[in-house]
Design a protein around this motif. Structure first.
Motif, short mmCIF file in Angstrom:
data_model
loop_
_atom_site.label_atom_id
_atom_site.label_comp_id
_atom_site.label_asym_id
_atom_site.label_seq_id
_atom_site.Cartn_x
_atom_site.Cartn_y
_atom_site.Cartn_z
N ASN A 182 0.84 -1.19 0.00
CA ASN A 182 0.00 0.00 0.00
C ASN A 182 0.88 1.25 0.00
O ASN A 182 1.62 1.49 0.95
N LEU A 183 0.77 2.06 -1.05
CA LEU A 183 1.58 3.27 -1.18
C LEU A 183 0.85 4.53 -0.73
O LEU A 183 1.33 5.64 -0.99
N THR A 184 -0.28 4.37 -0.04
CA THR A 184 -1.03 5.54 0.40
C THR A 184 -0.18 6.47 1.26
O THR A 184 -0.25 7.70 1.13
N GLY A 185 0.63 5.91 2.14
CA GLY A 185 1.48 6.75 2.99
C GLY A 185 2.43 7.62 2.20
O GLY A 185 2.71 8.76 2.57
N LEU A 186 2.94 7.09 1.09
CA LEU A 186 3.82 7.88 0.23
C LEU A 186 3.06 9.04 -0.40
O LEU A 186 3.58 10.17 -0.48
N LEU A 187 1.82 8.80 -0.83
CA LEU A 187 1.04 9.84 -1.48
C LEU A 187 0.67 10.98 -0.54
O LEU A 187 0.32 12.07 -0.98
N GLU A 188 0.74 10.70 0.75
CA GLU A 188 0.41 11.74 1.73
C GLU A 188 1.58 12.69 1.99
O GLU A 188 1.42 13.68 2.71
N GLN A 189 2.73 12.38 1.42
CA GLN A 189 3.93 13.19 1.65
C GLN A 189 4.16 14.17 0.51
O GLN A 189 3.82 13.90 -0.64
N GLN A 190 4.79 15.28 0.84
CA GLN A 190 5.20 16.26 -0.15
C GLN A 190 6.71 16.36 -0.11
O GLN A 190 7.29 16.61 0.96
N PHE A 191 7.36 16.18 -1.25
CA PHE A 191 8.82 16.11 -1.28
C PHE A 191 9.41 17.27 -2.07
O PHE A 191 8.77 17.83 -2.97
N MET A 192 10.63 17.60 -1.71
CA MET A 192 11.38 18.62 -2.43
C MET A 192 12.66 18.01 -2.97
O MET A 192 13.17 17.02 -2.44
N ALA A 193 13.17 18.58 -4.06
CA ALA A 193 14.39 18.09 -4.68
C ALA A 193 15.61 18.55 -3.89
O ALA A 193 15.57 19.57 -3.18
N VAL A 194 16.69 17.81 -4.02
CA VAL A 194 17.94 18.13 -3.34
C VAL A 194 18.66 19.24 -4.09
O VAL A 194 18.72 19.24 -5.33
N SER A 195 19.22 20.18 -3.35
CA SER A 195 20.02 21.23 -3.99
C SER A 195 21.02 21.77 -2.98
O SER A 195 20.85 21.65 -1.77
N GLY A 196 22.09 22.36 -3.51
CA GLY A 196 23.06 23.05 -2.67
C GLY A 196 23.96 22.13 -1.88
O GLY A 196 23.99 20.91 -2.06
N GLU A 197 24.71 22.73 -0.98
CA GLU A 197 25.66 22.00 -0.15
C GLU A 197 24.92 21.15 0.87
O GLU A 197 23.94 21.57 1.47
N GLN A 198 25.43 19.95 1.09
CA GLN A 198 24.79 19.02 2.02
C GLN A 198 25.49 19.07 3.39
O GLN A 198 26.65 19.44 3.49
N PRO A 199 24.77 18.68 4.44
CA PRO A 199 25.36 18.73 5.79
C PRO A 199 26.50 17.74 5.93
O PRO A 199 26.55 16.71 5.25
N ALA A 200 27.41 18.04 6.84
CA ALA A 200 28.53 17.13 7.12
C ALA A 200 28.01 15.89 7.82
O ALA A 200 27.13 15.96 8.69
N VAL A 201 28.53 14.72 7.44
CA VAL A 201 28.16 13.47 8.09
C VAL A 201 29.42 12.71 8.46
O VAL A 201 30.49 12.90 7.84
N ASN A 202 29.29 11.86 9.44
CA ASN A 202 30.40 11.02 9.87
C ASN A 202 30.14 9.59 9.39
O ASN A 202 29.15 8.97 9.77
N ILE A 203 31.04 9.09 8.55
CA ILE A 203 30.84 7.75 7.98
C ILE A 203 31.78 6.72 8.58
O ILE A 203 31.85 5.58 8.09
N ASN A 204 32.49 7.07 9.65
CA ASN A 204 33.51 6.16 10.20
C ASN A 204 32.94 4.79 10.55
O ASN A 204 33.57 3.76 10.30
N SER A 205 31.74 4.76 11.11
CA SER A 205 31.18 3.49 11.54
C SER A 205 30.66 2.65 10.38
O SER A 205 30.34 1.47 10.56
N PHE A 206 30.58 3.25 9.20
CA PHE A 206 30.07 2.53 8.04
C PHE A 206 31.16 2.03 7.10
O PHE A 206 30.89 1.25 6.18
N GLU A 207 32.39 2.47 7.30
CA GLU A 207 33.44 2.17 6.35
C GLU A 207 33.81 0.68 6.38
O GLU A 207 34.02 0.10 7.45
#
Length: 451
Positions: free
Chosen positions: A59-84
């Protein structure tokens, strides 16, 4: 479903296309043609509903209830050490779909290219001959991704190259927060794209991970597509991990084409998202191809995890083996639909498919449909499905040997999952997944805590 949701379904896809197009930079002519073709596919389409056979349990009803925006500009800093992954000599990192050169790890390895689209084109690789060329591109969410291709994670192994170390692709989502200047009522649509080419007689392993940073628990829509082209006598091992936050929607397509004598070994682990769907499609394009698919979904609360797989044989002497397991707790809903197609031309095919589900609560639910479509007459094919709860007899046996109920339960659930986890060939990733599994399921830190 209320009337506003019904109206939204008619216009939702158009609205998403408008959102994506509003943030699209100028692209090369060949890429613009790919965008236009995908938009053409979508002109008469809408978001799937439960009347569509392939979506009747999702059921995709939950998705249809959302409003999304496209990605733009600089993204926030993230720490990937635990994922490497410590074994990876090369790593590409994307945050909210935007390539992060500073977080990536690139090097010079003979016979191997790893980089984003701009670097691949600068290298002179014929990306236009492979991108968007896999069967199944007309599917709604695949075409939606294709309309918005801006960047691509590219892995390319040249002829006869044996790449011993895995390549890691990290796609980290942060959602919309103050650091991005976004409204708390609008979240991001992120559309990662991956292209993997293994030329004749090459071998490579790559890990593809979709993760959340912990910076935000806002809703995101991750719509990912991975295309894998495997040449004659080539071998690709692929680990696909989805562990988004529990407000996210995650829909992904993995499309694999295999040339004669090639091998594809896929391992897919699904842990996160409120709703996830993995469309896993393999097209055997020559004789003596081998396909192995291992899948494991571990879900609880009200999560929905859907795997739709397809293995299409088209030539003689093909082999395929698929095992898909679900561990379902709380009020979660697991879905598996696995289709293996063996037409008349695919004589002397050997294929096996097994779906196994462990339900841990009275309200947990599973819909499973292993499916063989065979018209060839000289084949060896089998499929099956089991759905079970923890066995009272097994619990009694372990407790009669001095173990308490909690430890007995833990060992039985671990025994169910470990077959899939242990098959993952990248040790650091396998160990991390084991720790994640035990932490979430049993509130213990590691497997060693049980000894």
């Amino acid at each position: 479903m209320n009337q506003s949701t019904l109206r939204n379904r008619d216009t939702y896809l158009t609205d998403l296309l408008t959102t994506i197009a509003s943030n699209q930079p100028t692209a090369p002519d060949w890429l613009q043609a790919i965008h236009s073709q995908a938009r053409g596919f979508l002109q008469e389409e809408t978001i799937p509903n439960n009347k569509d056979e392939d979506w009747r349990f999702t059921n995709l009803t939950g998705l249809l209830e959302q409003q999304f925006m496209a990605v733009s500009g600089e993204q926030p800093a993230v720490n990937i050490n635990s994922f490497e992954a410590s074994e990876a000599q090369q790593r590409l990192v994307f945050v909210n779909g935007i390539y992060q050169a500073a977080l990536s790890k690139l090097g010079q390895q003979p016979g191997l290219f790893v980089g984003n689209l701009a670097a691949a084109l600068a290298q002179g690789l014929p990306i236009d001959q492979y991108l968007g060329k896999q069967p199944g591109g007309e599917e709604v969410f695949t075409a939606l991704n294709t309309t918005g291709i801006q960047d691509v994670a590219v892995i390319w192994a040249s002829v006869n190259s044996i790449i011993s170390e895995p390549v890691q692709l990290l796609f980290v989502a942060t959602g919309v927060g103050d650091s991005l200047g976004g409204s708390p009522h609008r979240s991001l649509i992120v559309q990662p794209r991956v292209l993997v080419v293994a030329e004749r007689s090459s071998q490579l392993t790559f890990v593809e991970e979709y993760l959340h940073s912990g910076l935000s628990d806002s809703c995101q829509f991750i719509n990912a597509v991975t295309e894998i082209s495997i040449g004659d006598n080539a071998q690709v091992t692929h680990v696909h991990i989805q562990d988004e936050n529990l407000k996210a929607f995650h829909i992904s397509k993995t499309a694999v084409s295999q040339a004669p004598d090639s091998q594809y070994h896929g391992h897919a682990i699904g842990l996160g998202s409120q709703l996830s769907r993995h469309n896993w499609e393999v097209f055997q394009g020559g004789k003596q191809t081998t396909t192995n698919l291992n899948g494991l979904a571990i879900i609880g609360s009200t999560q929905i995890a859907d795997t739709h797989s397809k293995i299409a044989f088209n030539h003689p002497h093909g082999q395929a083996n698929q095992i898909h397991k679900c561990i379902v707790n709380g009020q979660a809903h697991g879905i598996f639909n696995g289709k293996i197609s063996v037409p008349q031309a695919a004589q002397q095919t050997n294929a096996a498919q097994l779906s196994r589900t462990l339900l841990l609560s009275p309200k947990a639910r599973i819909d499973t449909k292993p499916q063989l479509e065979i018209t060839a007459d000289d084949v060896k094919c089998a499929h099956g499905a089991t759905i079970s709860q923890l066995s009272d007899d097994e619990m009694f046996y372990l407790q009669s040997r001095g173990l308490d109920a909690a430890t007995s339960r833990t060992l039985l659930i671990n025994a169910f999952a470990i077959e899939i986890l242990d098959a993952i060939p990248v040790v650091s990733v396998r160990d991390r997944l084991r720790t994640t599994f035990f932490t979430r399921c049993f509130q213990t830190k590691t497997y060693k805590d049980l000894l």
